[in-house]
Write an enzyme that holds these catalytic residues in place. Structure first.
Site, PDB file in Angstrom:
ATOM      1  N   ARG A 193      50.407 -33.953 -15.854  1.00  0.00           N
ATOM      2  CA  ARG A 193      49.858 -35.264 -15.110  1.00  0.00           C
ATOM      3  C   ARG A 193      49.355 -36.112 -16.380  1.00  0.00           C
ATOM      4  NH1 ARG A 193      44.971 -34.779 -11.034  1.00  0.00           N
ATOM      5  NH2 ARG A 193      46.290 -34.152  -9.530  1.00  0.00           N
ATOM      6  N   ARG A 246      32.383 -32.926 -11.872  1.00  0.00           N
ATOM      7  CA  ARG A 246      33.629 -33.093 -10.822  1.00  0.00           C
ATOM      8  C   ARG A 246      34.244 -33.972 -11.283  1.00  0.00           C
ATOM      9  NH1 ARG A 246      36.875 -31.113  -7.660  1.00  0.00           N
ATOM     10  NH2 ARG A 246      36.656 -30.448  -5.693  1.00  0.00           N
ATOM     11  N   LYS A 247      35.573 -34.090 -10.761  1.00  0.00           N
ATOM     12  CA  LYS A 247      36.282 -35.388 -10.987  1.00  0.00           C
ATOM     13  C   LYS A 247      35.633 -36.725 -10.788  1.00  0.00           C
ATOM     14  CE  LYS A 247      39.829 -35.434  -7.355  1.00  0.00           C
ATOM     15  NZ  LYS A 247      40.696 -36.113  -6.613  1.00  0.00           N
ATOM     16  N   GLY A 279      49.557 -32.922   2.757  1.00  0.00           N
ATOM     17  CA  GLY A 279      49.795 -31.669   2.723  1.00  0.00           C
ATOM     18  C   GLY A 279      48.658 -30.855   3.386  1.00  0.00           C
ATOM     19  N   CYS A 308      45.088 -35.892  -0.743  1.00  0.00           N
ATOM     20  CA  CYS A 308      45.715 -36.543  -1.902  1.00  0.00           C
ATOM     21  C   CYS A 308      46.586 -37.713  -1.362  1.00  0.00           C
ATOM     22  CB  CYS A 308      46.375 -35.430  -2.778  1.00  0.00           C
ATOM     23  SG  CYS A 308      45.564 -34.188  -3.208  1.00  0.00           S
ATOM     24  N   GLY A 309      47.217 -37.447  -0.317  1.00  0.00           N
ATOM     25  CA  GLY A 309      47.971 -38.613   0.170  1.00  0.00           C
ATOM     26  C   GLY A 309      47.304 -39.483   1.109  1.00  0.00           C
TER      27      GLY A 309
HETATM   28 FE1  SRM Z   1      44.534 -34.456  -5.519  1.00  0.00          FE
HETATM   29  C1  SRM Z   1      43.587 -31.626  -6.179  1.00  0.00           C
HETATM   30  C2  SRM Z   1      47.781 -33.762  -6.295  1.00  0.00           C
HETATM   31  C3  SRM Z   1      45.594 -38.003  -5.764  1.00  0.00           C
HETATM   32  C4  SRM Z   1      41.886 -35.309  -3.702  1.00  0.00           C
HETATM   33  N1  SRM Z   1      45.641 -32.828  -6.200  1.00  0.00           N
HETATM   34  C5  SRM Z   1      44.826 -31.620  -6.404  1.00  0.00           C
HETATM   35  C6  SRM Z   1      45.880 -30.828  -7.025  1.00  0.00           C
HETATM   36  C7  SRM Z   1      45.511 -30.977  -8.528  1.00  0.00           C
HETATM   37  C8  SRM Z   1      45.727 -29.374  -6.599  1.00  0.00           C
HETATM   38  C9  SRM Z   1      46.548 -28.329  -7.395  1.00  0.00           C
HETATM   39  O1  SRM Z   1      46.038 -27.625  -8.446  1.00  0.00           O
HETATM   40  O2  SRM Z   1      47.426 -28.005  -6.763  1.00  0.00           O
HETATM   41  C10 SRM Z   1      47.073 -31.100  -6.673  1.00  0.00           C
HETATM   42  C11 SRM Z   1      48.523 -31.057  -7.427  1.00  0.00           C
HETATM   43  C12 SRM Z   1      49.514 -30.834  -6.774  1.00  0.00           C
HETATM   44  C13 SRM Z   1      50.940 -31.137  -7.578  1.00  0.00           C
HETATM   45  O3  SRM Z   1      51.510 -30.208  -7.822  1.00  0.00           O
HETATM   46  O4  SRM Z   1      51.093 -32.380  -7.796  1.00  0.00           O
HETATM   47  C14 SRM Z   1      46.815 -32.822  -6.389  1.00  0.00           C
HETATM   48  N2  SRM Z   1      46.499 -35.706  -6.124  1.00  0.00           N
HETATM   49  C15 SRM Z   1      47.555 -35.053  -6.142  1.00  0.00           C
HETATM   50  C16 SRM Z   1      48.346 -36.086  -6.202  1.00  0.00           C
HETATM   51  C17 SRM Z   1      49.798 -35.785  -7.343  1.00  0.00           C
HETATM   52  C18 SRM Z   1      48.956 -36.565  -5.054  1.00  0.00           C
HETATM   53  C19 SRM Z   1      50.440 -37.282  -4.898  1.00  0.00           C
HETATM   54  O5  SRM Z   1      51.359 -36.784  -4.416  1.00  0.00           O
HETATM   55  O6  SRM Z   1      50.325 -38.594  -5.352  1.00  0.00           O
HETATM   56  C20 SRM Z   1      47.761 -37.349  -6.686  1.00  0.00           C
HETATM   57  C21 SRM Z   1      47.428 -37.379  -8.285  1.00  0.00           C
HETATM   58  C22 SRM Z   1      46.536 -38.800  -8.638  1.00  0.00           C
HETATM   59  C23 SRM Z   1      46.670 -38.777 -10.219  1.00  0.00           C
HETATM   60  O7  SRM Z   1      47.580 -39.434 -10.755  1.00  0.00           O
HETATM   61  O8  SRM Z   1      45.606 -38.547 -10.968  1.00  0.00           O
HETATM   62  C24 SRM Z   1      46.308 -36.825  -6.185  1.00  0.00           C
HETATM   63  N3  SRM Z   1      43.851 -36.176  -4.804  1.00  0.00           N
HETATM   64  C25 SRM Z   1      44.198 -37.625  -4.969  1.00  0.00           C
HETATM   65  C26 SRM Z   1      43.496 -38.497  -3.984  1.00  0.00           C
HETATM   66  C27 SRM Z   1      44.104 -39.782  -3.799  1.00  0.00           C
HETATM   67  C28 SRM Z   1      43.230 -40.775  -4.793  1.00  0.00           C
HETATM   68  O9  SRM Z   1      42.659 -40.664  -5.831  1.00  0.00           O
HETATM   69  O10 SRM Z   1      43.130 -41.993  -4.378  1.00  0.00           O
HETATM   70  C29 SRM Z   1      42.433 -37.543  -3.616  1.00  0.00           C
HETATM   71  C30 SRM Z   1      41.459 -38.363  -2.505  1.00  0.00           C
HETATM   72  C31 SRM Z   1      40.543 -38.977  -3.153  1.00  0.00           C
HETATM   73  C32 SRM Z   1      39.618 -38.185  -3.666  1.00  0.00           C
HETATM   74  O11 SRM Z   1      39.745 -37.801  -4.757  1.00  0.00           O
HETATM   75  O12 SRM Z   1      38.181 -38.435  -3.395  1.00  0.00           O
HETATM   76  C33 SRM Z   1      42.747 -36.380  -3.943  1.00  0.00           C
HETATM   77  N4  SRM Z   1      43.117 -33.489  -4.797  1.00  0.00           N
HETATM   78  C34 SRM Z   1      41.932 -33.962  -4.054  1.00  0.00           C
HETATM   79  C35 SRM Z   1      41.185 -33.124  -3.958  1.00  0.00           C
HETATM   80  C36 SRM Z   1      39.670 -33.040  -3.015  1.00  0.00           C
HETATM   81  C37 SRM Z   1      38.780 -33.533  -3.910  1.00  0.00           C
HETATM   82  C38 SRM Z   1      37.369 -32.983  -3.488  1.00  0.00           C
HETATM   83  O13 SRM Z   1      36.308 -33.889  -3.997  1.00  0.00           O
HETATM   84  O14 SRM Z   1      36.987 -31.807  -2.824  1.00  0.00           O
HETATM   85  C39 SRM Z   1      41.550 -31.858  -4.687  1.00  0.00           C
HETATM   86  C40 SRM Z   1      40.816 -30.514  -4.704  1.00  0.00           C
HETATM   87  C41 SRM Z   1      39.992 -30.385  -6.004  1.00  0.00           C
HETATM   88  O15 SRM Z   1      39.894 -31.069  -6.720  1.00  0.00           O
HETATM   89  O16 SRM Z   1      39.372 -29.327  -5.918  1.00  0.00           O
HETATM   90  C42 SRM Z   1      42.772 -32.178  -5.177  1.00  0.00           C
HETATM   91 FE1  SF4 Z   2      46.696 -30.766  -0.470  1.00  0.00          FE
HETATM   92 FE2  SF4 Z   2      46.691 -32.635  -2.383  1.00  0.00          FE
HETATM   93 FE3  SF4 Z   2      48.389 -30.523  -2.523  1.00  0.00          FE
HETATM   94 FE4  SF4 Z   2      48.855 -32.482  -1.085  1.00  0.00          FE
HETATM   95  S1  SF4 Z   2      48.940 -32.617  -3.061  1.00  0.00           S
HETATM   96  S2  SF4 Z   2      49.007 -30.279  -0.312  1.00  0.00           S
HETATM   97  S3  SF4 Z   2      46.783 -32.933   0.049  1.00  0.00           S
HETATM   98  S4  SF4 Z   2      46.044 -30.318  -2.581  1.00  0.00           S
END
Ligand code: SRM
Ligand code: SF4
Length: 584
Positions: free
Chosen positions: A134, A248-249, A505, A510-511
């Site tokens: 990333r 946290r993030k 998913g 995240c979507g």
């Molecule tokens: Fe996300 C965790 C992908 C935006 C909420 N997110 C993850 C992980 C890292 C989990 C993992 O290790 O597999 C995913 C990686 C998957 C991969 O292989 O791509 C992942 N998140 C994404 C992305 C790539 C989705 C996308 O297809 O665009 C986005 C990357 C953003 C970036 O460039 O940094 C992404 N994630 C978001 C958003 C949307 C936003 O920021 O507007 C959210 C909801 C908003 C928020 O964060 O409040 C989001 N992601 C999460 C969460 C739930 C956070 C929580 O407080 O529990 C997780 C799980 C975690 O962090 O433990 C997570």
């Molecule tokens: Fe779940 Fe985020 Fe992975 Fe999509 S990218 S399957 S919302 S953790």
């Protein structure tokens, strides 16, 4: 748009946190350990090992990190700070290149957790040994040199190598192996990009207005603000150790128009540009928006505005407050909102002021508008504020990119524009600064057969997370299915208004399923009595000035096109006024 942006209306965001029984209990725990604020900089205790994540924490934060109720990631950080990944990754790459070890033999906490501080996410469940990398792309701005470099990073991995534009207007590279990671990181630095501090307990990509600098309706150009913020927060891409152990993030964005393109309502920290009656542009601050498996909440006003000069020191102080006072217990209760709720909005604001040496902040600025503002569609061709120039927005279906796409985008940006592009939170690409006289020739480029400038009404508003193709949390495949389903709907239906469909998913969202007019979230389902991938359906997300989160409408919908297409069709006709296309 009457020249100004608007503070969220009081109706859309409550003025203070709602205090649940849980919040009160958490408040007691947090307040009991709040120490006087550190004067400035790090509160590093002297008796802590150089490599421990405790190094930069205040006494109070150390107590929470070492508490037996601290979550497992706190233990991982105490043992070895995530910032160590910044040097470890070079060592690990070398060991692998020399053939002295295999990734399977390495410390699993390093491989699966700490490397995320260096931006390397092991895709162990789906593609063992391969990493998603990333990046950070502040304000989503990329130049041709960077685009071409990105193409070279994934090209060697063939079918496994692709990239995605993310919902934070960012890029993720796929297929990277650990032996190549060191050279990719150095290459990123050479072109002014980085992957450091993009994962785990760090600040995420900084988002702003994707048409900053060319937007006739912007109050400020968000690009220089975010570039400076990025340099300050992450030490010019080399990583800032002091901020490597947040609870946290943290998501931060700056919004400069009534469209609220970067979604301040779902960021932990949102700065909303607004013009005061005397003409000065200041920033109303909203905090605490987030999504998670357990809770989804819109941000609330912090009850102040700050000046342009305060943006950076304020952000720095807020991070220190979060680091020193934020909860470190149950991982599901560690986002910024929980600290704000625990101490209260007033105290939280006062802490930031104290960390800034007693800075004072302005009152929030409320602007009244006579007319509502429809969030703009920025795909297509639009006149810029610079006469004689347009921006061209093209749809990248589900944000999925391959090496050739990066090269082709770079070539088109150079041939017709100024060699730069913007990527957006809707996972699309914008070409700014196209002389009007060149637009027609540009639209004839083969790139736009794939990435359409005038896509179907539904494809234009479609967003998708990674889904279970690569993500271990994924309960359903998203991207490929989303494109197929939405293209089928575009073919069958005529729409009188744009409808945004967000696929995600799993409940991490995240979507941003709750942001869509329609949201689909991976969930269990049954088809003919057998367990299959499925979705929940959400309806009613509103974005822009008066945001609202979508709520659950249906569950257990099997994730097969033959069920999804008719189900969504029914919803689009009943709720959004869509009509069956008359076949010629
Ligand atoms: Fe996300 C965790 C992908 C935006 C909420 N997110 C993850 C992980 C890292 C989990 C993992 O290790 O597999 C995913 C990686 C998957 C991969 O292989 O791509 C992942 N998140 C994404 C992305 C790539 C989705 C996308 O297809 O665009 C986005 C990357 C953003 C970036 O460039 O940094 C992404 N994630 C978001 C958003 C949307 C936003 O920021 O507007 C959210 C909801 C908003 C928020 O964060 O409040 C989001 N992601 C999460 C969460 C739930 C956070 C929580 O407080 O529990 C997780 C799980 C975690 O962090 O433990 C997570
Ligand atoms: Fe779940 Fe985020 Fe992975 Fe999509 S990218 S399957 S919302 S953790």
């Amino acid at each position: 748009m009457n020249g100004t942006t608007m503070q969220r209306s009081a109706s859309s965001r409550t003025a203070g946190p709602r205090c649940s029984g849980y919040s009160r209990r958490l408040a007691c725990r947090v307040l009991a350990t709040i120490a006087p604020p550190a004067p400035s900089g790090s509160a590093a205790p002297s008796d802590v090992s150089e490599h421990s994540g405790l190094k930069h924490l205040s006494e109070a934060a150390r107590t929470r990190a070492l508490d037996k109720k601290a979550n497992k990631f706190e233990k991982v950080k105490v043992e070895k700070c995530g910032s160590r990944a910044w040097t470890d990754v070079f060592e690990l790459s070398n060991l692998l290149k020399e053939g002295n070890t295999k990734w399977e033999d390495m410390n699993l906490d390093d491989v699966d957790i700490r490397l995320k501080w260096a931006g390397l996410f092991h895709r162990g469940k789906r593609t063992p040994g391969k990493f998603m990398m990333r990046l950070k792309v502040p304000n989503g701005e990329l130049n041709a040199r960077q685009l071409r470099y990105l193409a070279t990073t994934i090209a060697p991995y063939g079918a496994d190598g692709c990239a995605d534009i993310t919902t934070r207007a960012n890029i993720q590279l796929r297929g990277i192996t650990l032996d190549a990671a060191d050279s990719v990181i150095k290459g990123l630095w050479d072109v002014g990009l980085t992957s450091f501090q993009t994962g785990m307990d760090s600040v995420r990509n900084l988002t702003g207005n994707p048409i900053a600098g060319v937007d006739p309706h912007e109050l400020v150009d968000t690009r220089p603000i975010l570039r400076d913020m990025e340099a300050m927060l992450f030490n010019n891409g080399k990583g800032r150790e002091e901020f490597a152990n947040l609870p946290r993030k943290l998501n931060i964005c700056v919004s400069s128009t009534r469209d609220d393109f970067p979604h301040t309502h779902i960021n932990d920290v949102g700065y909303e540009a607004v013009r005061k009656p005397d003409g000065q542009v200041v920033y109303n601050v909203v905090v605490g928006g987030f999504f998670s498996i357990k809770r989804n909440i819109i941000s609330i006003p912090l009850g102040c505005s700050i000046t342009a000069e305060q943006l950076l020191p304020f952000t720095e102080a807020l991070l220190r407050v979060f680091r020193d006072h934020g909860p470190r217990g149950d991982r599901q209760q560690t986002r910024l909102m929980y600290l704000v709720e625990a101490v209260g909005v007033e105290k939280f604001r006062a802490l930031i002021s104290e960390y800034m040496g007693g800075a004072t902040f302005g009152e929030p600025v409320h602007v009244h508008y006579d007319q509502p503002w429809e969030r703009r569609n920025i795909l297509g061709v639009h006149p810029q504020k610079q006469a004689g120039f347009s921006w061209v927005g093209a749809c990248v279906p589900a944000g999925r990119m391959h090496a050739a796409d990066f090269d082709e985008i770079a070539a088109v940006a150079e041939k017709y524009g100024d060699g730069t592009v913007r990527i957006t939170c809707e996972e699309n690409v914008i070409f700014p600064n196209i002389p009007d006289a060149k637009v027609q020739a540009m639209l004839a480029e083969p790139l736009f057969q794939r990435f359409k400038v005038f896509p179907g009404a539904l494809l234009a508003g479609m967003v998708s997370c990674t889904g279970n193709q690569f993500c271990g949390f994924g309960l359903a495949e998203t991207k490929a299915r989303a494109v197929k389903v939405v293209e089928a709907l575009d073919e069958q239906l005529e729409l009188t208004r744009p409808v945004r469909i967000h696929f995600t998913g799993c409940p991490n969202s995240c979507g941003q399923a709750q942001v869509g007019d329609i949201g689909l979230m991976g969930a269990p389902a049954k088809l003919d009595g057998k367990a299959v991938e499925g979705y929940k359906i959400f309806l009613g997300g509103k974005i822009g000035e008066n945001p609202e989160l979508a709520t659950e409408f249906a569950t257990g919908i099997p994730a097969v096109e033959s069920v999804l297409v008719p189900k969504l069709k029914e919803i689009l006709i009943a709720e959004f006024g869509a009509k069956e296309r008359v076949k010629a």
